[in-house]
Design a protein around this motif. Structure first.
Motif, PDB file in Angstrom:
ATOM      1  N   THR A 106       0.795  -1.219   0.000  1.00  0.00           N
ATOM      2  CA  THR A 106       0.000   0.000   0.000  1.00  0.00           C
ATOM      3  C   THR A 106       0.832   1.275   0.000  1.00  0.00           C
ATOM      4  OG1 THR A 106      -0.126  -0.026   2.407  1.00  0.00           O
ATOM      5  CG2 THR A 106      -1.897  -1.144   1.208  1.00  0.00           C
ATOM      6  N   VAL A 107       2.138   1.148   0.077  1.00  0.00           N
ATOM      7  CA  VAL A 107       3.011   2.327   0.156  1.00  0.00           C
ATOM      8  C   VAL A 107       3.266   2.930  -1.219  1.00  0.00           C
ATOM      9  CG1 VAL A 107       5.240   3.181   0.955  1.00  0.00           C
ATOM     10  CG2 VAL A 107       4.106   1.356   2.199  1.00  0.00           C
ATOM     11  N   GLY A 108       3.383   2.095  -2.252  1.00  0.00           N
ATOM     12  CA  GLY A 108       3.632   2.581  -3.601  1.00  0.00           C
ATOM     13  C   GLY A 108       4.699   1.775  -4.303  1.00  0.00           C
ATOM     14  N   ARG A 109       5.202   2.344  -5.375  1.00  0.00           N
ATOM     15  CA  ARG A 109       6.248   1.687  -6.164  1.00  0.00           C
ATOM     16  C   ARG A 109       7.542   2.471  -6.038  1.00  0.00           C
ATOM     17  NH1 ARG A 109       1.566   0.679  -8.831  1.00  0.00           N
ATOM     18  NH2 ARG A 109       1.204  -1.494  -9.392  1.00  0.00           N
ATOM     19  N   PHE A 110       8.637   1.711  -6.019  1.00  0.00           N
ATOM     20  CA  PHE A 110       9.943   2.300  -5.810  1.00  0.00           C
ATOM     21  C   PHE A 110      10.941   1.738  -6.814  1.00  0.00           C
ATOM     22  CE2 PHE A 110       7.613   2.583  -1.938  1.00  0.00           C
ATOM     23  CZ  PHE A 110       8.036   3.740  -1.307  1.00  0.00           C
ATOM     24  N   VAL A 111      11.931   2.543  -7.149  1.00  0.00           N
ATOM     25  CA  VAL A 111      13.036   2.071  -7.974  1.00  0.00           C
ATOM     26  C   VAL A 111      13.806   1.049  -7.152  1.00  0.00           C
ATOM     27  CG1 VAL A 111      15.181   2.741  -9.143  1.00  0.00           C
ATOM     28  CG2 VAL A 111      13.202   4.278  -9.184  1.00  0.00           C
ATOM     29  N   THR A 112      14.240  -0.013  -7.782  1.00  0.00           N
ATOM     30  CA  THR A 112      15.011  -1.032  -7.071  1.00  0.00           C
ATOM     31  C   THR A 112      16.283  -0.434  -6.467  1.00  0.00           C
ATOM     32  OG1 THR A 112      16.082  -3.193  -7.248  1.00  0.00           O
ATOM     33  CG2 THR A 112      16.263  -1.761  -9.161  1.00  0.00           C
ATOM     34  N   ASP A 113      16.704  -0.999  -5.357  1.00  0.00           N
ATOM     35  CA  ASP A 113      17.976  -0.619  -4.735  1.00  0.00           C
ATOM     36  C   ASP A 113      19.128  -1.422  -5.335  1.00  0.00           C
ATOM     37  OD1 ASP A 113      17.128   1.303  -2.897  1.00  0.00           O
ATOM     38  OD2 ASP A 113      16.529  -0.230  -1.447  1.00  0.00           O
ATOM     39  N   ASP A 114      18.802  -2.432  -6.120  1.00  0.00           N
ATOM     40  CA  ASP A 114      19.793  -3.345  -6.674  1.00  0.00           C
ATOM     41  C   ASP A 114      20.513  -2.690  -7.859  1.00  0.00           C
ATOM     42  OD1 ASP A 114      21.240  -5.431  -7.860  1.00  0.00           O
ATOM     43  OD2 ASP A 114      19.693  -6.924  -7.399  1.00  0.00           O
ATOM     44  N   GLU A 115      21.702  -2.181  -7.593  1.00  0.00           N
ATOM     45  CA  GLU A 115      22.489  -1.492  -8.634  1.00  0.00           C
ATOM     46  C   GLU A 115      22.825  -2.417  -9.802  1.00  0.00           C
ATOM     47  OE1 GLU A 115      23.370   1.697  -8.853  1.00  0.00           O
ATOM     48  OE2 GLU A 115      22.767   2.398  -6.880  1.00  0.00           O
ATOM     49  N   ALA A 116      22.953  -3.719  -9.546  1.00  0.00           N
ATOM     50  CA  ALA A 116      23.270  -4.673 -10.619  1.00  0.00           C
ATOM     51  C   ALA A 116      22.130  -4.738 -11.636  1.00  0.00           C
ATOM     52  CB  ALA A 116      23.552  -6.056 -10.042  1.00  0.00           C
ATOM     53  N   ILE A 117      20.898  -4.702 -11.167  1.00  0.00           N
ATOM     54  CA  ILE A 117      19.750  -4.712 -12.076  1.00  0.00           C
ATOM     55  C   ILE A 117      19.727  -3.433 -12.902  1.00  0.00           C
ATOM     56  CG2 ILE A 117      17.218  -4.581 -12.186  1.00  0.00           C
ATOM     57  CD1 ILE A 117      17.147  -6.559  -9.840  1.00  0.00           C
ATOM     58  N   ILE A 118      19.971  -2.302 -12.252  1.00  0.00           N
ATOM     59  CA  ILE A 118      19.996  -1.018 -12.960  1.00  0.00           C
ATOM     60  C   ILE A 118      21.098  -1.017 -14.014  1.00  0.00           C
ATOM     61  CG2 ILE A 118      20.416   1.469 -12.703  1.00  0.00           C
ATOM     62  CD1 ILE A 118      19.011   1.223  -9.937  1.00  0.00           C
ATOM     63  N   GLU A 119      22.274  -1.500 -13.652  1.00  0.00           N
ATOM     64  CA  GLU A 119      23.392  -1.532 -14.605  1.00  0.00           C
ATOM     65  C   GLU A 119      23.107  -2.493 -15.758  1.00  0.00           C
ATOM     66  OE1 GLU A 119      26.698  -0.106 -16.289  1.00  0.00           O
ATOM     67  OE2 GLU A 119      25.714   0.667 -14.499  1.00  0.00           O
ATOM     68  N   GLU A 120      22.472  -3.617 -15.464  1.00  0.00           N
ATOM     69  CA  GLU A 120      22.119  -4.568 -16.523  1.00  0.00           C
ATOM     70  C   GLU A 120      21.122  -3.934 -17.497  1.00  0.00           C
ATOM     71  OE1 GLU A 120      19.944  -8.911 -17.095  1.00  0.00           O
ATOM     72  OE2 GLU A 120      20.693  -8.361 -15.116  1.00  0.00           O
ATOM     73  N   CYS A 121      20.135  -3.230 -16.973  1.00  0.00           N
ATOM     74  CA  CYS A 121      19.166  -2.535 -17.833  1.00  0.00           C
ATOM     75  C   CYS A 121      19.859  -1.460 -18.665  1.00  0.00           C
ATOM     76  CB  CYS A 121      18.056  -1.911 -16.992  1.00  0.00           C
ATOM     77  SG  CYS A 121      16.878  -3.092 -16.321  1.00  0.00           S
ATOM     78  N   ARG A 122      20.789  -0.740 -18.053  1.00  0.00           N
ATOM     79  CA  ARG A 122      21.537   0.302 -18.769  1.00  0.00           C
ATOM     80  C   ARG A 122      22.334  -0.322 -19.920  1.00  0.00           C
ATOM     81  NH1 ARG A 122      23.696   2.631 -14.648  1.00  0.00           N
ATOM     82  NH2 ARG A 122      22.271   4.387 -14.579  1.00  0.00           N
ATOM     83  N   ASN A 123      23.006  -1.432 -19.640  1.00  0.00           N
ATOM     84  CA  ASN A 123      23.789  -2.115 -20.676  1.00  0.00           C
ATOM     85  C   ASN A 123      22.901  -2.654 -21.792  1.00  0.00           C
ATOM     86  OD1 ASN A 123      26.247  -1.619 -19.407  1.00  0.00           O
ATOM     87  ND2 ASN A 123      26.215  -3.543 -18.284  1.00  0.00           N
ATOM     88  N   ASP A 124      21.762  -3.243 -21.420  1.00  0.00           N
ATOM     89  CA  ASP A 124      20.829  -3.768 -22.424  1.00  0.00           C
ATOM     90  C   ASP A 124      20.331  -2.654 -23.335  1.00  0.00           C
ATOM     91  OD1 ASP A 124      21.112  -6.297 -21.344  1.00  0.00           O
ATOM     92  OD2 ASP A 124      19.159  -6.293 -20.330  1.00  0.00           O
ATOM     93  N   LEU A 125      19.977  -1.507 -22.736  1.00  0.00           N
ATOM     94  CA  LEU A 125      19.488  -0.389 -23.535  1.00  0.00           C
ATOM     95  C   LEU A 125      20.590   0.165 -24.435  1.00  0.00           C
ATOM     96  CD1 LEU A 125      17.239   1.534 -24.308  1.00  0.00           C
ATOM     97  CD2 LEU A 125      17.829   2.935 -22.309  1.00  0.00           C
ATOM     98  N   ALA A 126      21.795   0.288 -23.903  1.00  0.00           N
ATOM     99  CA  ALA A 126      22.918   0.789 -24.702  1.00  0.00           C
ATOM    100  C   ALA A 126      23.191  -0.141 -25.880  1.00  0.00           C
ATOM    101  CB  ALA A 126      24.172   0.936 -23.834  1.00  0.00           C
ATOM    102  N   GLN A 127      23.170  -1.445 -25.648  1.00  0.00           N
ATOM    103  CA  GLN A 127      23.402  -2.398 -26.731  1.00  0.00           C
ATOM    104  C   GLN A 127      22.304  -2.309 -27.790  1.00  0.00           C
ATOM    105  OE1 GLN A 127      23.856  -6.161 -24.736  1.00  0.00           O
ATOM    106  NE2 GLN A 127      26.054  -5.867 -24.428  1.00  0.00           N
ATOM    107  N   SER A 128      21.077  -2.110 -27.353  1.00  0.00           N
ATOM    108  CA  SER A 128      19.965  -1.971 -28.287  1.00  0.00           C
ATOM    109  C   SER A 128      20.118  -0.717 -29.144  1.00  0.00           C
ATOM    110  CB  SER A 128      18.645  -1.919 -27.505  1.00  0.00           C
ATOM    111  OG  SER A 128      17.570  -1.680 -28.371  1.00  0.00           O
TER     112      SER A 128
END
Length: 119
Positions: free
Chosen positions: A69-91
């Motif tokens: 009930t609090v809401g949605r938050f960006v993950t604290d997991d820097e590895a997930i963020i970096e993986e998404c960044r790399n995937d987007l850059a490769q795309s």
């Protein structure tokens, strides 16, 4: 002001892409709460269900997490963020190289254009 959408991709995916870029650029920091479904629906001038669908996409890839009930938050997991960044850059690079090939520009020539742009 309403967000602008194109007809080449479902709106919920365009919203998910925009929110992903907001996270990856640091607009939304790790652990930070993101706006609610209603807030974003008003801002984007879309149905709240469309925002909910975009949130589901981001939750499925681990970029955001729901805290009941609090809401949605960006993950604290820097590895997930970096993986998404790399995937987007490769795309982006893949699309760029495809566009260059359609112009009969070799990878070496494309690299020269990138070097020139850096200056």
């Amino acid at each position: 002001m309403a967000w602008k959408f194109t007809s080449d991709k479902p709106v919920y995916l365009q919203i998910a892409d925009r929110l992903t870029k907001s996270v990856l650029s640091g607009e939304y920091k790790p652990g930070e709460q993101i706006p609610s479904v209603r807030q974003l629906a008003l801002e984007a001038a879309v149905n709240p269900n469309t925002i909910q669908h975009a949130f589901t996409e981001l939750e499925n890839n681990g970029l955001i997490i729901s805290k009941n009930t609090v809401g949605r938050f960006v993950t604290d997991d820097e590895a997930i963020i970096e993986e998404c960044r790399n995937d987007l850059a490769q795309s982006i690079v893949k699309d760029f190289m495809k566009n260059m090939a359609q112009l009969s520009i070799t990878p070496e020539q494309a690299l020269k254009y990138i070097e020139e742009e850096k200056r």
